[in-house]
Design an enzyme around this catalytic site. Structure first.
Site, PDB file in Angstrom:
ATOM      1  N   HIS A   1      -3.551   1.682   0.115  1.00 50.46           N
ATOM      2  CA  HIS A   1      -3.118   0.498  -0.282  1.00 50.46           C
ATOM      3  C   HIS A   1      -3.412  -0.166  -1.358  1.00 50.46           C
ATOM      4  O   HIS A   1      -4.082   0.125  -2.197  1.00 50.46           O
ATOM      5  CB  HIS A   1      -3.878  -0.436   1.058  1.00 50.46           C
ATOM      6  CG  HIS A   1      -3.520  -1.900   1.134  1.00 50.46           C
ATOM      7  ND1 HIS A   1      -2.203  -2.301   1.472  1.00 50.46           N
ATOM      8  CD2 HIS A   1      -4.340  -2.877   0.772  1.00 50.46           C
ATOM      9  CE1 HIS A   1      -2.196  -3.674   1.568  1.00 50.46           C
ATOM     10  NE2 HIS A   1      -3.491  -4.187   0.922  1.00 50.46           N
TER      11      HIS A   1
ATOM     12  N   ASP B   1      -2.854 -10.256  -2.524  1.00 49.05           N
ATOM     13  CA  ASP B   1      -2.440  -8.984  -1.676  1.00 49.05           C
ATOM     14  C   ASP B   1      -1.286  -9.625  -0.780  1.00 49.05           C
ATOM     15  O   ASP B   1      -1.878 -10.353   0.407  1.00 49.05           O
ATOM     16  CB  ASP B   1      -3.643  -8.354  -0.796  1.00 49.05           C
ATOM     17  CG  ASP B   1      -2.975  -7.152  -0.155  1.00 49.05           C
ATOM     18  OD1 ASP B   1      -1.762  -6.921   0.068  1.00 49.05           O
ATOM     19  OD2 ASP B   1      -4.102  -6.631   0.890  1.00 49.05           O
TER      20      ASP B   1
ATOM     21  N   CYS C   1       3.088  -2.491   1.371  1.00 50.66           N
ATOM     22  CA  CYS C   1       2.404  -3.101   0.185  1.00 50.66           C
ATOM     23  C   CYS C   1       2.764  -2.563  -1.234  1.00 50.66           C
ATOM     24  O   CYS C   1       2.771  -3.472  -2.088  1.00 50.66           O
ATOM     25  CB  CYS C   1       0.978  -2.478   0.675  1.00 50.66           C
ATOM     26  SG  CYS C   1       0.430  -0.622   0.324  1.00 50.66           S
TER      27      CYS C   1
END
Length: 278
Positions: A111, A130, A71
């Site tokens: 995250h 995302d 991420c």
């Protein structure tokens, strides 16, 4: 100040040929194409390689070397691209709850997520982007609005309000599944350095213990968890296949997941260990 990204190289990597404008259409196109071409993968932590979050390191790896990342790498890359196009982007952080018992203690923030401001006529508003959540990575931005089902090219998603927190949820087999808890507190670069260090090096981090790879394509998702390859089709459901040799793992990583694999003894040793179920 020059943007910290080679936009032309990034666009070539993901196959984007659209306008260079800060529109919702551009955001949606980039968000769809990015996870198709740049896979989620954690070979770096498995190989005990440093995961650096500088623009030079992330672009060299994800754009130049044909690799993927997790991420912090994916969403930094997208953030820089969006900012170069004129979007206002804020980095956020979330607590991953996917697969956890609701009674468990909340995990730390681990995250990275993006808040993107779109100034585009009737489409003006804030969106969540995302492109780095593994097997359930968003393939479209979500409008930052609570408790409405939002369609994507894959599963429906929603942001469920819970006090001053949003819970990102995906509808999987007719059940709304919590993925992560998100607040809107902006994060500083140093915050991501600390989260990234934990994810890439801590012995309890799944990324140093388990192979985790994912990629999307129209109507389908691929996941590789150690030696189990999952193929998830919107039309035909899911199929899982065991991979029991290093060669099968290499083929899945290279052809299915679109990773240009490094030629290294360390990778050979890791793939042998995974294939043998150790």
């Amino acid at each position: 100040m020059n943007p910290p990204i080679d936009l032309a190289a990034y666009f070539a990597r993901i196959g984007y040929r659209g306008p260079h404008t800060a529109s919702l259409e551009t955001l949606r196109s980039l968000h769809r194409l990015h996870p198709q071409q740049i896979p989620f993968e954690n070979l770096g932590p498995l190989l005990r390689e440093p995961v650096l979050l500088t623009p030079e390191a992330i672009q060299a790896k994800l754009v130049g070397a044909g690799r993927g990342g997790y991420c912090f790498e994916h969403n930094h890359l997208l953030k820089w691209a969006l900012e170069a196009l004129g979007f206002e982007v804020t980095g956020l952080a979330a607590r991953v709850v996917w697969g956890r018992d609701p009674a468990d203690t909340l995990p730390p923030r681990s995250h990275m997520v993006l808040r993107v401001r779109v100034e585009d006529g009737d489409e003006t508003g804030d969106f969540i982007a995302d492109v780095g959540f593994g097997g359930l990575t968003l393939t479209a931005p979500l409008r930052l609005q609570a408790d409405i089902e939002q369609a994507t090219p894959h599963e429906p998603f929603r942001l469920r309000a819970e006090g001053d927190v949003f819970v990102m949820e995906a509808e999987i087999r007719d059940v709304w599944t919590p993925l992560y808890r998100l607040d809107l507190v902006p994060q500083e670069p140093a915050d991501y350095v600390a989260m990234n260090w934990y994810s890439a090096t801590h012995p309890e981090s799944r990324f140093v213990r388990q192979l985790v790879v994912a990629r999307s394509e129209p109507g389908r998702r691929y996941t590789l968890m150690d030696r189990e390859l999952g193929i998830h089709s919107l039309e035909t459901g899911s199929d899982k296949r065991p991979l029991t040799t290093p060669g099968q793992l290499r083929e899945a990583l290279g052809f299915t997941m679109n990773i240009r694999l490094p030629d290294s003894p360390a990778l050979n040793a890791v793939l042998t260990r995974i294939a043998e179920g150790e």
